[in-house]
Motif scaffolding. Structure first.
Motif, mmCIF file in Angstrom:
data_model
loop_
_atom_site.group_PDB
_atom_site.id
_atom_site.type_symbol
_atom_site.label_atom_id
_atom_site.label_comp_id
_atom_site.label_asym_id
_atom_site.label_seq_id
_atom_site.Cartn_x
_atom_site.Cartn_y
_atom_site.Cartn_z
ATOM 1 N N GLU A 1 0.172 11.270 6.788
ATOM 2 C CA GLU A 1 0.517 9.941 6.309
ATOM 3 C C GLU A 1 0.126 8.872 7.328
ATOM 4 O O GLU A 1 -0.292 7.766 6.952
ATOM 5 C CB GLU A 1 2.010 9.879 5.997
ATOM 6 C CG GLU A 1 2.395 10.718 4.779
ATOM 7 C CD GLU A 1 3.861 10.622 4.428
ATOM 8 O OE1 GLU A 1 4.611 10.021 5.218
ATOM 9 O OE2 GLU A 1 4.251 11.138 3.363
ATOM 10 N N ALA B 1 -5.871 2.862 5.489
ATOM 11 C CA ALA B 1 -5.518 1.679 4.710
ATOM 12 C C ALA B 1 -5.736 0.402 5.519
ATOM 13 O O ALA B 1 -6.262 -0.594 5.004
ATOM 14 C CB ALA B 1 -4.067 1.779 4.264
ATOM 15 N N CYS C 1 0.846 -1.185 0.000
ATOM 16 C CA CYS C 1 0.000 0.000 0.000
ATOM 17 C C CYS C 1 0.885 1.239 0.000
ATOM 18 O O CYS C 1 1.738 1.397 0.881
ATOM 19 C CB CYS C 1 -0.924 0.008 1.220
ATOM 20 S SG CYS C 1 -1.949 1.492 1.340
ATOM 21 N N ASN C 2 0.697 2.104 -0.968
ATOM 22 C CA ASN C 2 1.391 3.394 -1.027
ATOM 23 C C ASN C 2 0.425 4.510 -0.664
ATOM 24 O O ASN C 2 -0.740 4.482 -1.072
ATOM 25 C CB ASN C 2 1.951 3.641 -2.425
ATOM 26 C CG ASN C 2 3.053 2.666 -2.777
ATOM 27 O OD1 ASN C 2 2.822 1.720 -3.508
ATOM 28 N ND2 ASN C 2 4.248 2.881 -2.252
ATOM 29 N N VAL C 3 0.904 5.466 0.124
ATOM 30 C CA VAL C 3 0.053 6.567 0.575
ATOM 31 C C VAL C 3 0.704 7.896 0.241
ATOM 32 O O VAL C 3 1.921 7.978 0.066
ATOM 33 C CB VAL C 3 -0.209 6.487 2.101
ATOM 34 C CG1 VAL C 3 -0.864 5.162 2.457
ATOM 35 C CG2 VAL C 3 1.081 6.667 2.894
ATOM 36 N N LEU D 1 -4.533 6.608 -1.250
ATOM 37 C CA LEU D 1 -3.823 5.356 -1.017
ATOM 38 C C LEU D 1 -4.119 4.397 -2.161
ATOM 39 O O LEU D 1 -5.148 4.496 -2.837
ATOM 40 C CB LEU D 1 -4.193 4.747 0.333
ATOM 41 C CG LEU D 1 -5.654 4.413 0.614
ATOM 42 C CD1 LEU D 1 -5.989 2.984 0.204
ATOM 43 C CD2 LEU D 1 -5.949 4.583 2.110
ATOM 44 N N CYS D 2 -3.189 3.473 -2.397
ATOM 45 C CA CYS D 2 -3.292 2.551 -3.524
ATOM 46 C C CYS D 2 -2.725 1.197 -3.119
ATOM 47 O O CYS D 2 -1.604 1.115 -2.599
ATOM 48 C CB CYS D 2 -2.535 3.120 -4.723
ATOM 49 S SG CYS D 2 -2.443 2.007 -6.140
ATOM 50 N N THR E 1 -3.501 8.316 6.863
ATOM 51 C CA THR E 1 -3.765 7.535 5.659
ATOM 52 C C THR E 1 -3.462 6.059 5.878
ATOM 53 O O THR E 1 -4.191 5.181 5.400
ATOM 54 C CB THR E 1 -2.922 8.071 4.489
ATOM 55 O OG1 THR E 1 -3.016 9.496 4.445
ATOM 56 C CG2 THR E 1 -3.401 7.506 3.175
ATOM 57 N N LEU E 2 -2.388 5.752 6.582
ATOM 58 C CA LEU E 2 -2.071 4.357 6.899
ATOM 59 C C LEU E 2 -3.165 3.725 7.751
ATOM 60 O O LEU E 2 -3.507 2.549 7.585
ATOM 61 C CB LEU E 2 -0.719 4.274 7.623
ATOM 62 C CG LEU E 2 0.514 4.553 6.760
ATOM 63 C CD1 LEU E 2 1.763 4.622 7.641
ATOM 64 C CD2 LEU E 2 0.685 3.448 5.707
#
Length: 244
Positions: free
Chosen positions: A232, A239, A188-190, A205-206, A235-236
């Motif tokens: 960030e 996710a 997962c990228n944020v 996020l992706c 965002t995590l």
């Protein structure tokens, strides 16, 4: 020109080299130079130039607005220093001079260029917040100002050191590429973004599988401005909630 610049009429005694050697972006050093040259358009200085205006600070509305108040005495500014981790510098007995210029020169003479840089970035963020309040009626909380100064300086310093240590322009950092996760793993990228003046923090996020194929993603925003680290981390958390 050398004669004019070097004449007593225009010369201001102080540690100017300490300002220009500060580890900080040029825009922040320029602000420090303007402050020490008496070029900032504070309300008290505007009144000296026969500009009609109210004298109270637009941020706290408690005291007359001059350089010393904006950067050192205003309650919002003082709390911002603390949020940036610079409370020990603000309250140091060596730096309690009666005007802002002498305080700046004292800091430049006694602190490392890195610390001077952090102080300068904090002053730049305080001045930016002051102008945002004055022109847009938008003011941030002191913790947001301090955290922004802390994060902005760290980001700039990291890039500056990377560039200065690699004059050839070829570094390992430039060769870093996105890598697929291990088998049966998901990566997962944020990322976090801030739109100036909007008062919002947006995140994205992706998720990708071990083949690098897109699995899922999302974007979201909240009506507040937080630091890069907080954004960030938030965002995590989103996710992890999404994966669960």
């Amino acid at each position: 020109m050398r004669y004019i610049i070097g004449s007593d009429k225009y010369h201001v005694v102080g540690n100017w080299n300490g300002i220009w050697k500060a580890q900080v972006p040029h825009k922040a050093r320029h602000l420090l130079w303007r402050l020490c040259r008496g070029c900032l358009p504070t309300r008290s200085r505007l009144l000296e130039r026969r500009v009609e205006c109210t004298l109270n600070c637009p941020v706290c509305d408690e005291e007359i607005e001059d350089e010393l108040h904006i950067f050192f005495r205003c309650a919002v500014a003082r709390d911002s220093w603390s949020a940036a981790g610079l409370s020990s510098v603000l309250h140091n007995v060596k730096y309690q001079q009666t005007n802002a210029m002498d305080r700046i020169f004292a800091v430049c003479s006694n602190e490392s260029s890195d610390t001077v840089g952090r102080v300068t970035m904090s002053l730049w963020c305080i001045w930016h917040n002051h102008n945002d309040k004055l022109w847009n009626d938008n003011v941030q909380l002191p913790r947001q100002i301090g955290r922004h100064a802390f994060d902005a300086w760290n980001d700039w310093y990291s890039v500056h050191k990377l560039q200065s240590n690699n004059v050839s322009g070829t570094t390992e950092a430039y060769l870093v590429r996105w890598e697929k996760p291990a088998l049966d793993r998901v990566k997962c990228n944020v990322d976090v973004a801030f739109v100036s003046g909007s008062g919002r923090t947006s995140v994205g996020l992706c998720f990708r599988d071990n083949s690098g194929h897109f699995m899922a993603g999302m974007t979201q925003w909240q009506q507040t401005v937080i630091s890069f680290v907080e954004g960030e981390a938030w965002t995590l958390l989103l996710a992890m909630d999404r994966r669960s």
